[in-house]
Motif scaffolding. Structure first.
Motif, mmCIF file in Angstrom:
data_model
loop_
_atom_site.group_PDB
_atom_site.id
_atom_site.type_symbol
_atom_site.label_atom_id
_atom_site.label_comp_id
_atom_site.label_asym_id
_atom_site.label_seq_id
_atom_site.Cartn_x
_atom_site.Cartn_y
_atom_site.Cartn_z
ATOM 1 N N SER A 113 7.640 147.296 114.039
ATOM 2 C CA SER A 113 7.791 147.679 112.633
ATOM 3 C C SER A 113 9.270 147.555 112.279
ATOM 4 O O SER A 113 10.080 147.131 113.111
ATOM 5 N N ALA A 114 9.624 147.968 111.075
ATOM 6 C CA ALA A 114 11.014 147.870 110.635
ATOM 7 C C ALA A 114 11.955 148.764 111.435
ATOM 8 O O ALA A 114 13.166 148.529 111.441
ATOM 9 N N ASP A 115 11.402 149.765 112.133
ATOM 10 C CA ASP A 115 12.274 150.677 112.878
ATOM 11 C C ASP A 115 11.837 150.906 114.328
ATOM 12 O O ASP A 115 12.310 151.820 114.993
ATOM 13 N N ARG A 116 10.933 150.053 114.834
ATOM 14 C CA ARG A 116 10.455 150.237 116.211
ATOM 15 C C ARG A 116 10.314 148.893 116.921
ATOM 16 O O ARG A 116 9.655 147.988 116.398
ATOM 17 N N ARG A 117 10.924 148.820 118.093
ATOM 18 C CA ARG A 117 10.840 147.609 118.915
ATOM 19 C C ARG A 117 10.901 147.999 120.384
ATOM 20 O O ARG A 117 11.301 149.099 120.737
ATOM 21 N N GLU A 118 10.514 147.063 121.230
ATOM 22 C CA GLU A 118 10.675 147.256 122.674
ATOM 23 C C GLU A 118 12.137 147.027 123.048
ATOM 24 O O GLU A 118 12.888 146.385 122.304
ATOM 25 N N PRO B 180 10.434 139.518 109.534
ATOM 26 C CA PRO B 180 10.923 140.195 108.328
ATOM 27 C C PRO B 180 11.826 141.389 108.652
ATOM 28 O O PRO B 180 12.451 141.946 107.759
ATOM 29 N N HIS B 181 11.907 141.785 109.923
ATOM 30 C CA HIS B 181 12.649 142.981 110.321
ATOM 31 C C HIS B 181 13.924 142.686 111.107
ATOM 32 O O HIS B 181 14.624 143.617 111.503
ATOM 33 N N LEU B 182 14.218 141.425 111.354
ATOM 34 C CA LEU B 182 15.372 141.060 112.175
ATOM 35 C C LEU B 182 16.256 140.097 111.395
ATOM 36 O O LEU B 182 15.771 139.100 110.853
ATOM 37 N N ILE B 183 17.522 140.399 111.346
ATOM 38 C CA ILE B 183 18.488 139.506 110.697
ATOM 39 C C ILE B 183 19.345 138.903 111.794
ATOM 40 O O ILE B 183 19.906 139.621 112.629
ATOM 41 N N GLU C 33 20.457 141.847 114.075
ATOM 42 C CA GLU C 33 20.553 143.141 113.411
ATOM 43 C C GLU C 33 19.156 143.689 113.192
ATOM 44 O O GLU C 33 18.317 143.032 112.569
ATOM 45 N N PHE C 34 18.935 144.898 113.741
ATOM 46 C CA PHE C 34 17.628 145.528 113.649
ATOM 47 C C PHE C 34 17.796 147.024 113.414
ATOM 48 O O PHE C 34 18.489 147.699 114.188
ATOM 49 N N ASP C 35 17.210 147.540 112.357
ATOM 50 C CA ASP C 35 17.193 148.968 112.067
ATOM 51 C C ASP C 35 18.591 149.593 112.147
ATOM 52 O O ASP C 35 18.782 150.648 112.746
#
Length: 177
Positions: free
Chosen positions: A38-43, A94-97, A108-110
């Motif tokens: 999600s926009a604020d959760r990753r492994e 859509p969540h990673l720049i 860039e993430f969260d």
């Protein structure tokens, strides 16, 4: 058992298809990645030894073969080599720049910036680095680059990518779709 000496002509309105499956131990690649949930959760960044298998459906020739197995294997092995020993990042998330600065690539993430050496990273045209997206990516490459379609009259193919026993994703292509 006696061999037939009469050749029965093929009915041109009937399409005869067969499928071969390639799942060689050498069809694999090792890569680092993280899955974005999600926009604020990753492994956390980690790696897998990914296994690849390909099923090809097509028309056998008069000799009963669909094509040169050696060529099919070479094409798949080349795709695996292209992904081996890289950190794989999704270029369409859509969540990673992603941004490059000199020899670095920053993800860039969260609100966090994760630095990588650009020479260690391969950005793929996928939304996430998952087995299903990797299967779709490899399937697209097989079709879009056309190599496998030039080897034999292929009507369909399925690519499976596994990140371990019992966990795989697949993607398929059919001629005309």
């Amino acid at each position: 058992m006696t061999a037939s000496t009469t050749d029965e002509p093929r009915d041109p309105t009937t399409l005869e298809l067969t499928t071969i499956e390639l799942a060689k131990e050498s069809m694999k690649f090792s890569a680092g990645h993280f899955t974005i949930f999600s926009a604020d959760r990753r492994e956390r960044l980690h790696g897998h030894n990914f296994a690849v298998s390909v099923s090809l459906t097509g028309e056998p020739d008069d000799n009963g073969m669909m094509g040169d197995y050696g060529e099919f294997k070479r094409i798949v092995l080349d795709l695996c080599r292209d992904l081996d020993e890289w950190v794989l990042l999704p270029g369409r998330s859509p969540h990673l720049i992603l941004r490059e600065e000199g020899p670095y690539l920053f993800a860039e993430f969260d609100g966090h910036t994760i630095p990588f050496l650009r020479s260690d990273v391969q950005v793929l045209p996928v939304r996430n680095v998952t087995v299903e997206e990797l299967a779709r990516h490899l399937c697209s490459r097989l079709v879009d680059e056309g190599q496998v379609l030039q080897v034999a009259p292929i009507h369909g193919l399925t690519v499976k990518v596994s990140s371990g026993p019992g966990q795989l994703g697949s993607a398929s292509w059919q001629r005309g779709t």
